[in-house]
Scaffold this motif. Structure first.
Motif, mmCIF file in Angstrom:
data_model
loop_
_atom_site.group_PDB
_atom_site.id
_atom_site.type_symbol
_atom_site.label_atom_id
_atom_site.label_comp_id
_atom_site.label_asym_id
_atom_site.label_seq_id
_atom_site.Cartn_x
_atom_site.Cartn_y
_atom_site.Cartn_z
ATOM 1 N N UNK A 70 13.495 7.937 45.858
ATOM 2 C CA UNK A 70 14.234 6.876 45.446
ATOM 3 C C UNK A 70 15.550 7.310 44.694
ATOM 4 N N UNK A 71 16.640 6.938 45.012
ATOM 5 C CA UNK A 71 17.678 7.265 44.053
ATOM 6 C C UNK A 71 18.334 8.834 43.978
ATOM 7 N N UNK A 72 17.519 9.614 44.746
ATOM 8 C CA UNK A 72 17.966 11.135 44.945
ATOM 9 C C UNK A 72 19.391 11.334 45.247
ATOM 10 N N UNK A 73 20.242 11.923 44.669
ATOM 11 C CA UNK A 73 21.577 11.846 44.841
ATOM 12 C C UNK A 73 21.947 12.930 46.261
ATOM 13 N N UNK A 74 22.604 12.516 47.070
ATOM 14 C CA UNK A 74 23.058 13.229 48.130
ATOM 15 C C UNK A 74 23.792 14.370 48.009
ATOM 16 N N UNK A 75 24.575 14.330 47.241
ATOM 17 C CA UNK A 75 25.574 15.366 46.701
ATOM 18 C C UNK A 75 25.458 15.750 45.220
ATOM 19 N N UNK A 76 25.680 16.949 44.675
ATOM 20 C CA UNK A 76 25.837 17.290 43.546
ATOM 21 C C UNK A 76 26.572 18.840 43.225
#
Length: 340
Positions: free
Chosen positions: A291-297
Motif C-alpha cells: 500500500x502506497x509504495x512509491x512507483x518512482x524515487x
C-alpha cells in the motif's frame, strides 16, 4: 538569536573543510545504521561525539568499536523525552526508518519524529547549537514529479500505513523551519534517499538487505509489485560525506537539500544484479504491491551540487559488493552461534 535566512538559499558553495567546526557534536540515533557511520565520520575528523540512543532499532554492536575512544560518549535516552546536553551541533537521526520497524509501532514512530524534533530544537535554542534534521524522500510520497526537486510538495497519504513515518518527517520539517523563523534557531534539513551499506540489520526489511540476505541464503527473492518501480540507491559513505559538508556549509545554507544518488534503477533489475554478484540460485517471485509504495524515487541533487559541492561517487555494484561481504560475514557468524 540569529535572524532567519530565506529557505533554500546559500551564499557560496561549501567546501569539505572542517576548520570552523564545533568540537562537541550530539548525534541522536547514533547507534543506528546511519547514525553510527556519522559518529565514526565525526570522530575521524577530530570531534568529540555524544551518541544518544534508546536502542529501539539501533544496536550496540554498531558502536562497540567506538567505546574505547576518549572523544566518544554513549547516552541511553529516548528523544521523546527532553534532554539537557551541551553541544555545538546536534544531528537528529533518531527514528525507525524501515517500513517493518515504523509500522510495528506507528504511534511511537510519529511521536519520535514530532517530539524528537521539538526536544532537539528546544535544546538547540537553549544552548545556541545548530540542529541538523535527517529528513527523508518519503516526504514526497508517491510522487507525480520525477526526479523529485526540493520545491515539490509531494503526494502523501496521511492516513495510510506509511503515514506515521511520512507525516512524522513532514511535521518535523515544519517544526524545524518554524523554530528557525520564529526563534532564529540555526537549522539544516537534509532529505535522505534510499541508502545502503554495512551495519544494516539482517531483518530491517529494506529492499537491499532483503535481496542480499535472500540471495546469500539461496531463498526466493520477493518483489512486491511488478518490479518496474524505481529506486535510487546511495552508498552510506557518500551520504555521510553529504551531511558533513552540509553541517559545515554555514548559517545561510539550511535546505531542504536532497541527499541521494540520482542513478535510477528498477527493483527488478536490482534483484538481478544481486543474484549475479552473489552467484545465487535464488528465484525471483512477485507478490502483491504494498500500500502506497512509491512507483518512482529519484532525487534531483542540483542544489547539493551547487551549494555543497557534493555528489555520490560510489557506483552501485561497488557498494553492493561491500554490503554483500558484510552480510555474508554476518550470516556466517549467525550460523556459528546457532550451532553452538
Amino acid at each position: 538569536m540569529r535572524s532567519f535566512i530565506p529557505i533554500g538559499t546559500c551564499r557560496e558553495p561549501a567546501s569539505a573543510s572542517t576548520t570552523s567546526w564545533p568540537k562537541v557534536v550530539l548525534v541522536n540515533g547514533g547507534a543506528g545504521f546511519l547514525g553510527s557511520h556519522l559518529c565514526e565520520g565525526l570522530l575521524d575528523r577530530g570531534h568529540q561525539v555524544i551518541c544518544l540512543d534508546n536502542f529501539y532499532t539501533g544496536r550496540r554492536i554498531n558502536i562497540e568499536h567506538l567505546l574505547q575512544n576518549t572523544r566518544f560518549r554513549l547516552l541511553e535516552h529516548d528523544v521523546r523525552q527532553p534532554y539537557d546536553i551541551e553541544a555545538s551541533l546536534i544531528f537528529n537521526f533518531a527514528s525507525p526508518a524501515s517500513p517493518p520497524d515504523y509500522q510495528r509501532d506507528p504511534v511511537g514512530t510519529l511521536l519520535t519524529n514530532v517530539l524528537g524534533a521539538v526536544n532537539t530544537l528546544d535544546a538547540a535554542r537553549r544552548i545556541g547549537a545548530t540542529a541538523v534534521q535527517s529528513s527523508t524522500s518519503e516526504v514526497y510520497g508517491d510522487p507525480h514529479e520525477n526526479p523529485q526537486r526540493e520545491t515539490y510538495f509531494g503526494n502523501v497519504n496521511p492516513i495510510g500505513p506509511r503515514g506515521c513515518y511520512d507525516e512524522g518527517k513532514r511535521s518535523a520539517e515544519t517544526l524545524f523551519f518554524d523554530y528557525h523563523r520564529k526563534y532564529g534557531v540555526d537549522i539544516k534539513v537534509g532529505r535522505i534517499f534510499n541508502t545502503y551499506g554495512p551495519r544494516m540489520r539482517l531483518d530491517d526489511g529494506r529492499v537491499v538487505s532483503n535481496f542480499i540476505v535472500q540471495a546469500l541464503s539461496n531463498a526466493d527473492i520477493t518483489i512486491y509489485g511488478d518490479g518496474r518501480q524505481t529506486r535510487s540507491f546511495c552508498y552510506v559513505d557518500d551520504l555521510v560525506d553529504g551531511f558533513l559538508r552540509f553541517a559545515d556549509a554555514g548559517e545561510s545554507c539550511i535546505g531542504p537539500i536532497n541527499l541521494g544518488n540520482p542513478a535510477e534503477i528498477t527493483v527488478g533489475d536490482l534483484a538481478e544484479i544481486v543474484i549475479d554478484l552473489t552467484n545465487s540460485r535464488s528465484r525471483i517471485i512477485y507478490l502483491p504491491a504494498l500500500t502506497d509504495d512509491p512507483r518512482q524515487r529519484r532525487p534531483d541533487i542540483t542544489r547539493a551540487r551547487e551549494e555543497l559541492n557534493w555528489w555520490p561517487s560510489t557506483e552501485l555494484k561497488t557498494g553492493l559488493k561491500r554490503t554483500i561481504a558484510y552480510f555474508d560475514a554476518l550470516l556466517a557468524e549467525k550460523q556459528v552461534a546457532e550451532a553452538v
